[in-house]
Design a protein around this motif. Structure first.
Motif, PDB file in Angstrom:
ATOM      1  N   PRO A  24       0.695  -1.217  -0.006  1.00 49.32           N
ATOM      2  CA  PRO A  24       0.056  -0.153  -0.022  1.00 49.32           C
ATOM      3  C   PRO A  24       0.785   1.177  -0.013  1.00 49.32           C
ATOM      4  O   PRO A  24       1.786   1.391   0.589  1.00 49.32           O
ATOM      5  CB  PRO A  24      -0.677   0.039   1.192  1.00 49.32           C
ATOM      6  N   ASN A  25       0.320   2.400  -0.629  1.00 50.26           N
ATOM      7  CA  ASN A  25       1.057   3.431  -1.017  1.00 50.26           C
ATOM      8  C   ASN A  25       2.653   3.240  -1.477  1.00 50.26           C
ATOM      9  O   ASN A  25       3.438   4.103  -1.231  1.00 50.26           O
ATOM     10  CB  ASN A  25       1.160   4.195   0.480  1.00 50.26           C
ATOM     11  N   CYS A  26       2.774   2.214  -1.946  1.00 51.35           N
ATOM     12  CA  CYS A  26       4.046   2.157  -2.908  1.00 51.35           C
ATOM     13  C   CYS A  26       4.156   3.000  -3.959  1.00 51.35           C
ATOM     14  O   CYS A  26       3.375   2.802  -5.099  1.00 51.35           O
ATOM     15  CB  CYS A  26       4.174   0.504  -3.093  1.00 51.35           C
ATOM     16  N   ASP A 229      10.250   0.220   4.870  1.00 49.43           N
ATOM     17  CA  ASP A 229       9.388   0.766   3.825  1.00 49.43           C
ATOM     18  C   ASP A 229      10.124   1.136   2.606  1.00 49.43           C
ATOM     19  O   ASP A 229      11.264   1.365   2.616  1.00 49.43           O
ATOM     20  CB  ASP A 229       9.143   2.223   4.491  1.00 49.43           C
ATOM     21  N   LYS A 231      10.241   3.306   0.477  1.00 49.73           N
ATOM     22  CA  LYS A 231      10.505   4.782   0.272  1.00 49.73           C
ATOM     23  C   LYS A 231      12.018   5.016   0.913  1.00 49.73           C
ATOM     24  O   LYS A 231      12.915   5.743   0.408  1.00 49.73           O
ATOM     25  CB  LYS A 231       9.607   5.724   0.916  1.00 49.73           C
TER      26      LYS A 231
END
Length: 258
Positions: A24-26, A229, A231
């Motif tokens: 998710p949110n990658c 994460d 990011k």
């Protein structure tokens, strides 16, 4: 999103298959990193750089532990910056996946007093504090890596998009000496925010006497938790590029000029 049609493939290069889906949110293109706890960064040899002595734009293959290419990175900088500022130059580093999709952008702004030897004043003087800004996708900042004061040992701070420190990176003292004399890997250890727990490592790998003496080609290994994460994994790639220019190439410049 912009694409780059020129992706570096050496003969016989194997590529990593793109995962079916990311976390998710990658950010687009970082799905690969969800499956990895290690990256290998190989700088490509520029024959004309050896023959002429001029700095050419750096290019890198970024691979997984199986030797499969995951990303390709290429520098964008002006000839004047490479000629006069050498390793301290401003640049943009674009990182693409194997289809040419621009996945990460790393921007290094020019700083008037930047150098690997400015450890004493990096905390208090912004003009002395080298940094890179990591965007993924390009245009969206996910991290900043800043050269921090340490009095002696190389020290970088990794900050997230909210400017909060996530990691500290500490390097070996011999980076501030003649790196060409080192005959082993140089480890830049990644520590947690509190500086107590080692969570990863960025190693400048010894490439052998001939390659080290006669070329400026660098090889790095990056290790991180697989559940980190994506990011922040991208941020550690940005940190590797700052280490490359700030500590490795700068010493190569000193060796060549001295």
């Amino acid at each position: 999103m912009a694409t780059n049609p020129v992706v570096g493939f050496a003969p016989g290069t194997q590529v990593m298959s793109k995962p079916a889906s990311g976390a998710p949110n990658c950010p687009p293109g970082l799905e690969y990193l969800t499956q990895l706890d290690q990256l290998i960064v190989h700088q490509q040899l520029e024959v004309m750089e050896i023959l002429t002595g001029f700095d050419f734009k750096n290019r890198y293959q970024i691979k997984n532990s199986l030797g499969q290419q995951v990303y390709f990175a290429y520098e964008e900088s002006s000839f004047c910056c490479r000629c006069w500022c050498q390793s301290h130059r401003e640049f943009n580093m674009t990182i693409t996946d194997n289809t040419g999709l621009q996945v990460i952008k790393i921007h290094r702004p020019w700083k008037c007093c930047s150098s690997a030897g400015s450890c004493w004043c990096a905390d208090s003087a912004d003009c002395c504090s080298d940094e890179v800004i990591v965007e993924s996708p390009p245009g969206q900042v996910v991290a900043k890596i800043r050269h921090a004061g340490s009095k002696w040992l190389p020290h970088l701070e990794v900050k997230d998009a909210t400017d909060q420190v996530v990691f500290h990176i500490w390097g070996p003292s011999c980076c501030l000496c003649q790196t060409i004399c080192c005959t082993e890997d140089l480890d830049f250890k990644v520590y947690s925010k509190d500086g107590e727990t080692e969570v990863g490592n960025i190693a400048k790998q010894w490439a052998g006497a001939v390659r080290e003496c006669f070329t400026k080609v660098s090889h790095f290994g990056i290790q991180f938790p697989i559940d980190l994460d994506v990011k922040m994994k991208a941020a550690l790639v940005g940190a590797t590029m700052l280490i490359e220019y700030l500590y490795i190439e700068s010493q190569n410049d000193n060796n060549n000029n001295g």
